[in-house]
Motif scaffolding. Structure first.
Motif, PDB file in Angstrom:
ATOM      1  N   ILE A  18      41.853  68.404 -17.428  1.00  0.00           N
ATOM      2  CA  ILE A  18      41.003  67.818 -18.467  1.00  0.00           C
ATOM      3  C   ILE A  18      40.547  66.417 -18.065  1.00  0.00           C
ATOM      4  N   VAL A  19      41.467  65.627 -17.533  1.00  0.00           N
ATOM      5  CA  VAL A  19      41.113  64.263 -17.102  1.00  0.00           C
ATOM      6  C   VAL A  19      40.068  64.305 -15.994  1.00  0.00           C
ATOM      7  N   LEU A  20      40.220  65.225 -15.053  1.00  0.00           N
ATOM      8  CA  LEU A  20      39.236  65.353 -13.974  1.00  0.00           C
ATOM      9  C   LEU A  20      37.859  65.728 -14.517  1.00  0.00           C
ATOM     10  N   SER A  21      37.844  66.531 -15.574  1.00  0.00           N
ATOM     11  CA  SER A  21      36.555  66.931 -16.153  1.00  0.00           C
ATOM     12  C   SER A  21      35.900  65.791 -16.930  1.00  0.00           C
ATOM     13  N   MET A  22      36.685  64.804 -17.359  1.00  0.00           N
ATOM     14  CA  MET A  22      36.128  63.691 -18.119  1.00  0.00           C
ATOM     15  C   MET A  22      35.588  62.573 -17.237  1.00  0.00           C
ATOM     16  N   ILE A  23      36.017  62.522 -15.988  1.00  0.00           N
ATOM     17  CA  ILE A  23      35.671  61.391 -15.117  1.00  0.00           C
ATOM     18  C   ILE A  23      34.162  61.175 -14.985  1.00  0.00           C
ATOM     19  N   PRO A  24      33.350  62.207 -14.671  1.00  0.00           N
ATOM     20  CA  PRO A  24      31.902  61.953 -14.528  1.00  0.00           C
ATOM     21  C   PRO A  24      31.259  61.400 -15.793  1.00  0.00           C
ATOM     22  N   VAL A  25      31.687  61.879 -16.952  1.00  0.00           N
ATOM     23  CA  VAL A  25      31.121  61.393 -18.210  1.00  0.00           C
ATOM     24  C   VAL A  25      31.490  59.931 -18.426  1.00  0.00           C
ATOM     25  N   LEU A  26      32.734  59.575 -18.142  1.00  0.00           N
ATOM     26  CA  LEU A  26      33.176  58.193 -18.311  1.00  0.00           C
ATOM     27  C   LEU A  26      32.473  57.261 -17.335  1.00  0.00           C
ATOM     28  N   LEU A  27      32.119  57.765 -16.156  1.00  0.00           N
ATOM     29  CA  LEU A  27      31.407  56.945 -15.181  1.00  0.00           C
ATOM     30  C   LEU A  27      29.928  56.812 -15.519  1.00  0.00           C
ATOM     31  N   LEU A  28      29.356  57.844 -16.095  1.00  0.00           N
ATOM     32  CA  LEU A  28      27.922  57.837 -16.386  1.00  0.00           C
ATOM     33  C   LEU A  28      27.581  57.034 -17.631  1.00  0.00           C
ATOM     34  N   TYR A  29      28.399  57.127 -18.653  1.00  0.00           N
ATOM     35  CA  TYR A  29      28.034  56.543 -19.944  1.00  0.00           C
ATOM     36  C   TYR A  29      27.785  55.037 -19.893  1.00  0.00           C
ATOM     37  N   PRO A  30      28.591  54.214 -19.188  1.00  0.00           N
ATOM     38  CA  PRO A  30      28.288  52.769 -19.177  1.00  0.00           C
ATOM     39  C   PRO A  30      26.905  52.448 -18.633  1.00  0.00           C
ATOM     40  N   PHE A  31      26.405  53.230 -17.667  1.00  0.00           N
ATOM     41  CA  PHE A  31      25.084  52.967 -17.109  1.00  0.00           C
ATOM     42  C   PHE A  31      23.973  53.415 -18.058  1.00  0.00           C
ATOM     43  N   ALA A  32      24.237  54.449 -18.844  1.00  0.00           N
ATOM     44  CA  ALA A  32      23.220  54.964 -19.769  1.00  0.00           C
ATOM     45  C   ALA A  32      23.290  54.312 -21.144  1.00  0.00           C
ATOM     46  N   GLN A  33      24.309  53.470 -21.369  1.00  0.00           N
ATOM     47  CA  GLN A  33      24.519  52.917 -22.704  1.00  0.00           C
ATOM     48  C   GLN A  33      23.376  52.016 -23.140  1.00  0.00           C
ATOM     49  N   LYS A  34      22.835  51.184 -22.226  1.00  0.00           N
ATOM     50  CA  LYS A  34      21.772  50.266 -22.627  1.00  0.00           C
ATOM     51  C   LYS A  34      20.510  51.023 -23.037  1.00  0.00           C
ATOM     52  N   TYR A  35      20.240  52.161 -22.363  1.00  0.00           N
ATOM     53  CA  TYR A  35      19.099  52.979 -22.754  1.00  0.00           C
ATOM     54  C   TYR A  35      19.414  53.770 -24.021  1.00  0.00           C
ATOM     55  N   PHE A  36      20.673  54.189 -24.129  1.00  0.00           N
ATOM     56  CA  PHE A  36      21.069  54.987 -25.295  1.00  0.00           C
ATOM     57  C   PHE A  36      20.964  54.167 -26.576  1.00  0.00           C
ATOM     58  N   ALA A  37      21.322  52.880 -26.506  1.00  0.00           N
ATOM     59  CA  ALA A  37      21.235  52.014 -27.685  1.00  0.00           C
ATOM     60  C   ALA A  37      19.808  51.891 -28.186  1.00  0.00           C
ATOM     61  N   LYS A  38      18.846  51.889 -27.254  1.00  0.00           N
ATOM     62  CA  LYS A  38      17.446  51.853 -27.658  1.00  0.00           C
ATOM     63  C   LYS A  38      16.970  53.234 -28.104  1.00  0.00           C
ATOM     64  N   GLY A  39      17.456  54.254 -27.439  1.00  0.00           N
ATOM     65  CA  GLY A  39      16.974  55.597 -27.718  1.00  0.00           C
ATOM     66  C   GLY A  39      17.371  56.121 -29.078  1.00  0.00           C
ATOM     67  N   VAL A  40      18.523  55.687 -29.605  1.00  0.00           N
ATOM     68  CA  VAL A  40      18.973  56.214 -30.897  1.00  0.00           C
ATOM     69  C   VAL A  40      18.073  55.753 -32.035  1.00  0.00           C
ATOM     70  N   MET A  41      17.258  54.722 -31.798  1.00  0.00           N
ATOM     71  CA  MET A  41      16.360  54.201 -32.827  1.00  0.00           C
ATOM     72  C   MET A  41      14.948  54.759 -32.690  1.00  0.00           C
ATOM     73  N   LEU A  42      14.766  55.786 -31.837  1.00  0.00           N
ATOM     74  CA  LEU A  42      13.429  56.314 -31.612  1.00  0.00           C
ATOM     75  C   LEU A  42      12.828  56.853 -32.906  1.00  0.00           C
ATOM     76  N   GLY A  43      11.601  56.444 -33.145  1.00  0.00           N
ATOM     77  CA  GLY A  43      10.889  56.939 -34.313  1.00  0.00           C
ATOM     78  C   GLY A  43      11.311  56.321 -35.623  1.00  0.00           C
ATOM     79  N   SER A  44      12.223  55.344 -35.604  1.00  0.00           N
ATOM     80  CA  SER A  44      12.693  54.754 -36.847  1.00  0.00           C
ATOM     81  C   SER A  44      11.748  53.693 -37.387  1.00  0.00           C
ATOM     82  N   GLU A  45      10.868  53.179 -36.520  1.00  0.00           N
ATOM     83  CA  GLU A  45       9.922  52.171 -36.971  1.00  0.00           C
ATOM     84  C   GLU A  45       8.607  52.331 -36.247  1.00  0.00           C
ATOM     85  N   LYS A  46       7.553  51.852 -36.848  1.00  0.00           N
ATOM     86  CA  LYS A  46       6.223  51.947 -36.282  1.00  0.00           C
ATOM     87  C   LYS A  46       5.766  50.566 -35.856  1.00  0.00           C
ATOM     88  N   GLY A  47       4.804  50.565 -34.866  1.00  0.00           N
ATOM     89  CA  GLY A  47       4.210  49.317 -34.462  1.00  0.00           C
ATOM     90  C   GLY A  47       4.987  48.621 -33.401  1.00  0.00           C
TER      91      GLY A  47
END
Length: 286
Positions: free
Chosen positions: A257-286
């Motif tokens: 299980i730990v071996l299966s989690m490693i790629p996700v744990l390594l990937l998420y910190p790099f995608a976090q800055k984009y993910f923080a912006k992406g979760v607000m998609l379509g929430s505001e106009k302009g």
């Protein structure tokens, strides 16, 4: 600073702390068991920290030919599937975001209906079988090439982009393909990273679809092999993995299980800055 300190902040902090404990404790416990000595695991002495630290479970897991092969299969399926998902979603969302696209409302209605009118497992299997995709990687990729919710998110992101960019490109003689691949997609990195993370997690954690469409054990991804280890740990199929008297089955399962989690744990910190912006998609106009 004291003004921002309120009853709501205290309650909110307590709730978030409890959620963090609930989420993190199973991960910490699984990791601790995977690094612990067999006797400590069997006697239930492991809680938060490894007891009798060793790497025996990981060494035995990697000795099994199924694990490295399944790991590589999962990496390949996830990379190919996520690439196809992002490419087709980006291409499909662009015309749907154009207000002058003929039949736009009809196609959107048809796409949205797929979220509620799922044909079920048997019709999907029959279609995949008729297309000759059984026991192939395309059986895992093509039936789920575009997720409706992610398509709607990306479409909303395109609609919020400045129309002047496209108009300037059209004046310069750019085609729709050039506008999409050289202007729209490069400016959509936050959106693509956000939905790409969902696509990645969906493919990485998928076990039911491979279990249905793949018959060859050599093609199984890691999650299917892990499922077999978790459910049939005491069966004869796993007796060739390690002597149960030498190593606790719990340590073996948790190490996998730990071996299966490693790629996700390594990937998420790099995608976090984009993910923080992406979760607000379509929430505001302009």
């Amino acid at each position: 600073m004291m003004k921002n300190f309120s009853l709501f902040s205290v309650i909110n902090g307590i709730i978030l702390l409890c959620l963090s404990v609930v989420i993190l404790y199973p991960i910490i416990y699984i990791t601790a068991v995977s690094f612990s000595d067999t006797s400590a695991v069997v006697q239930g002495k492991v809680s938060l920290f490894p007891v009798g630290f060793n790497l025996n479970a990981y060494m035995e897991v990697l000795k099994d030919a199924r694990i490295p092969r399944a790991y590589m299969n999962t990496v390949f399926y996830t990379a190919l599937g996520t690439t196809v998902n992002l490419l087709l979603t980006a291409i499909c969302a662009y015309p749907l975001s154009r207000k002058d696209f003929f039949g736009r409302k009809f196609f959107m209605l048809a796409i949205i209906l797929t979220m509620f009118l799922n044909p079920g497992i048997i019709p999907n299997y029959l279609i995949v079988q008729e297309l000759g995709l059984i026991d192939s990687v395309w059986a895992l990729v093509l039936p789920n090439a575009i997720w409706t919710f992610e398509l709607i998110i990306l479409k909303s992101f395109y609609e919020n982009m400045s129309e002047s960019l496209r108009e300037a490109a059209v004046v310069d003689g750019a085609s729709e393909y050039r506008i999409l691949f050289q202007i729209i997609i490069p400016l959509s990195k936050p959106a693509l990273a956000s939905i790409g993370l969902f696509y990645f997690m969906g493919h990485w954690n998928s076990f039911f679809i491979p279990l249905i469409y793949l018959n060859e054990a050599t093609m199984y991804p890691l999650q299917v092999v892990l499922r077999d280890m978790l459910i049939f740990a005491d069966s004869s199929n796993n007796q060739n993995l390690v002597d149960a008297s030498a190593l606790a089955p719990q340590a073996m399962k948790n190490a996998t299980i730990v071996l299966s989690m490693i790629p996700v744990l390594l990937l998420y910190p790099f995608a976090q800055k984009y993910f923080a912006k992406g979760v607000m998609l379509g929430s505001e106009k302009g």
